[in-house]
Write an enzyme that holds these catalytic residues in place. Structure first.
Site, PDB file in Angstrom:
ATOM      1  N   GLN A   1       0.854  -1.198   0.000  1.00  0.00           N
ATOM      2  CA  GLN A   1       0.000   0.000   0.000  1.00  0.00           C
ATOM      3  C   GLN A   1       0.888   1.246   0.000  1.00  0.00           C
ATOM      4  O   GLN A   1       1.887   1.290   0.719  1.00  0.00           O
ATOM      5  CB  GLN A   1      -0.893   0.003   1.238  1.00  0.00           C
TER       6      GLN A   1
ATOM      7  N   CYS B   1     -11.492  -0.228  -2.355  1.00  0.00           N
ATOM      8  CA  CYS B   1     -10.885   1.000  -2.874  1.00  0.00           C
ATOM      9  C   CYS B   1     -11.764   1.637  -3.942  1.00  0.00           C
ATOM     10  O   CYS B   1     -11.330   2.551  -4.633  1.00  0.00           O
ATOM     11  CB  CYS B   1      -9.483   0.721  -3.413  1.00  0.00           C
TER      12      CYS B   1
END
Ligand code: SAH
Length: 462
Positions: free
Chosen positions: A284, A409
Site C-alpha cells: 500500500q 478501494c
C-alpha cells in the site's frame, strides 16, 4: 439535450465522482466537470455526451465554493496525478464521505445509513512511499515527472508534494546523468530508446530508498558510474535495481530485475510486522493511513482467538498477519504467485505458523475450500477496484461466516457487492443474508479523488 453544443451551460455541482470530478445535473442527466467543486455553480462546455451522462469542460466559476483554495502544487491541474489540490483538506474528507454514502444509497439500495467522516491524515502531503516517474526526452531536454491529465505527454516535475522531498534529489541526479551520458529515452510510438521509468520506494523501517530504473535493456553502459552518481548524490539509497521491460504498453515494470547496488529488497512495517518490498511486490502506498485502515478492519473483525479467518485478496499477507494475532487459523487467498511467495516469507520471518497462503483466484479457491468442509467464522475481503467476482459472493452466502469485513478501494463496486450480500430481491435470495452494521471511509490518497472504505457485515442469524 440533442447534440453537443458549444454554448456554455450552467451547472450546479452537488458531489465529486470517484475520480475527483465535480458532478452536476442538466435536464436530469449527470454531467461530470473536472475542476468543479461541490456547492459551486459553474459554466461548462459539453465535450462528450453519452446516453446516461455528459462530460463538460469548465469555462467559468460563477459561484465558488468557500472550500476552494489556491493549489499548493504549481503543476496542478496540468499534472494528472492529483485532482483535488484546489479543495481544502477537511472538505476533501467530507466529499469522500458523501461519495461513499451516495454509492451505498444509489447503487447499494441502502436507506438511512449514516456514513461517518472520512478518517484523514494531518495534512495530505509527502505521504506516498512509492513514486513512478516516466522519463522522456523532448527536443533534447530530459523530462522526468508525471503524465499530463488525460494524455501521455510527460511534464517535468522537480518536486511532487505528495512524494517525499528526497525524491527530488534522485530525479535531479538521474537527469544530470542522462544529459551527460546521452543515454536514450523510450519512445512509446516507435518503441525505441532505453530508459522508460524511474521508480522510488521508501522504507518506513530504515528511512532508506529503493531506486528502480526501468529500461528496455538488460545491462546499461557505465553502470558503475551510474551507481556512483546516484548513490553519491543520495546516500539514503539502499538498493538500486535495473528492471527490464521490453513490452509495449502502459505497464511500468517488466519481469526481470538486476541489482546494481545494495540489497534486493527494502522493508516496510505495519502493525509490528515487517514486509519485504522488492521491485515487483505490491505494498500500500500510504503506510501511515494503511495502519489506520487495517486497525479499523481488525476492530470490525473483533476476533476472540478461536476463529477460522479468511483473508481474501491477501497480497503479501499484511492483513493476514495482523489478524493472526487473535485467530486460531488464517487462510490468505491471493492470485499473484510472487505475492504469495512474499507472504509466506513474511510470515516465516515473523515466526507465525498458523497462517496458510493459497495461490489462486478467489473465485476458484473459495468453492474448493467449501467442498473440503472448511468454513470461516470471519472473512476479510480486500479486492482490486473491480470488486468481487459473483462466485466469491455466492460462496460466501453458502459458507455463512458470522462476519464479513469488506475493505474497498472503489465505492461503486463495494455498493454493488454489498447489495448482493445484504439484499433480498435482485440478489436472488429469498431473505436478506447479511446486515450492514458499520461503515468507515479512510483517506489513503489525499489530493486525489480516491477513497478506501471499511465495512462490517454481520449474518442475520448470528
Ligand atoms: N490485502 C492486500 C492486497 C490488496 S490489493 C494489502 O492490503 O496489501 C488486491 C489484491 O488482490 C492484489 O494483491 C491482487 O493481486 C489480488 N487479486 C486480484 N484479483 C484476484 C482474484 N481474482 N483472486 C485473488 N486475488 C486477486
Amino acid at each position: 439535450m440533442d447534440d453537443i453544443s458549444m454554448k456554455p451551460q450552467q451547472v450546479t455541482i452537488t458531489a465529486l465522482s470517484e475520480e475527483g470530478e465535480g458532478i452536476g445535473r442538466l435536464d436530469g442527466m449527470a454531467v461530470f466537470v473536472p475542476g468543479a467543486l461541490p456547492g459551486e455553480t459553474v459554466e461548462c462546455v459539453l465535450v462528450e455526451q453519452k446516453k446516461n451522462y455528459a462530460r463538460g469542460r469548465l469555462t467559468q466559476i460563477l459561484a465558488a465554493s468557500p472550500a476552494r483554495v489556491a493549489p499548493p502544487c504549481p503543476y496542478f491541474p496540468e499534472c494528472g496525478g492529483c485532482q483535488l489540490q484546489h479543495l481544502d483538506y477537511p472538505a476533501q474528507l467530507e466529499a469522500k464521505r458523501v461519495t461513499v454514502q451516495d454509492a451505498l444509497e444509489r447503487i447499494g439500495g441502502f436507506k438511512g445509513i449514516e456514513v461517518p467522516l472520512t478518517l484523514g491524515m494531518d495534512a495530505p502531503l509527502r505521504y506516498r512511499n512509492n513514486g513512478q516517474y516516466p522519463i522522456r526526452k523532448v527536443n533534447g531536454q530530459v523530462r522526468i515527472g508525471f503524465f499530463k491529465a488525460g494524455s501521455h505527454e510527460v511534464i517535468d516535475i522537480k518536486d511532487c508534494l505528495i512524494q517525499p522531498e528526497i525524491n527530488g534529489r534522485v530525479v535531479a541526479a538521474l537527469k544530470t546523468w542522462i544529459q551527460e551520458t546521452g543515454v536514450t529515452t523510450y519512445n512509446p510510438k516507435t518503441q525505441e530508446g532505453v530508459l522508460r521509468h524511474l521508480m522510488i520506494r521508501h522504507s518506513n523501517v530504515t528511512g532508506g530508498l529503493m531506486v528502480v530504473l526501468v529500461a528496455t535493456v538488460k545491462a546499461m553502459h557505465g553502470e558503475a558510474a551510474l551507481v556512483a552518481r546516484l548513490v553519491g548524490a543520495v546516500p539514503e539509497i539502499e538498493s538500486l535495481v535495473l528492471n527490464t521491460n521490453t513490452k509495449p504498453g502502459s505497464q511500468v515494470l517488466g519481469p526481470q530485475n538486476k541489482v546494481l547496488f545494495g540489497t534486493e529488497r527494502i522493508y516496510g512495517e505495519i502493525d509490528g510486522f515487517e514486509f519485504g518490498i522488492s521491485p515487483l511486490s505490491f505494498f500500500q502506498v500510504n503506510t501511515a493511513q494503511t495502519k489506520v485502515l487495517y486497525q479499523k478492519a481488525i476492530e470490525f473483525a473483533d476476533l476472540k482467538g478461536s476463529e477460522t479467518v479468511f483473508d481474501v485478496y491477501s497480497g503479501i499477507g499484511t492483513i493476514s498477519l495482523s489478524l493472526s494475532r487473535k485467530a486460531r487459523k488464517v487462510y490468505g487467498i491471493e492470485s499473484v504467485r510472487p505475492a504469495v511467495e512474499d507472504a509466506v516469507e513474511n510470515a516465516r520471518r515473523a515466526g507465525v505458523e498458523h497462517v496458510e497462503f493459497i495461490a489462486g483466484k478467489a473465485e476458484d479457491v473459495m468453492p474448493r475450500l467449501a467442498e473440503q468442509g472448511i468454513r470461516p467464522d470471519v472473512v476479510v475481503l480486500d479486492p482490486p477496484r473491480k470488486g468481487c467476482e459473483p462466485e466469491v459472493l455466492r460462496t460466501l452466502l453458502d459458507m455463512k461466516p458470522e462476519k464479513i469485513v469488506y475493505v474497498s478501494c472503489k465505492p461503486s463496486t463495494l455498493a454493488r457487492d454489498l447489495k448482493i450480500l445484504c439484499g433480498g430481491g435482485e440478489s436472488g435470495l429469498e431473505e436478506p443474508a447479511y446486515k450492514l452494521v458499520a461503515v468507515q471511509p479512510v483517506d489513503l490518497f489525499g489530493e486525489t479523488g480516491h477513497v478506501e472504505t471499511c465495512v462490517l457485515l454481520s449474518h442475520k442469524n448470528s
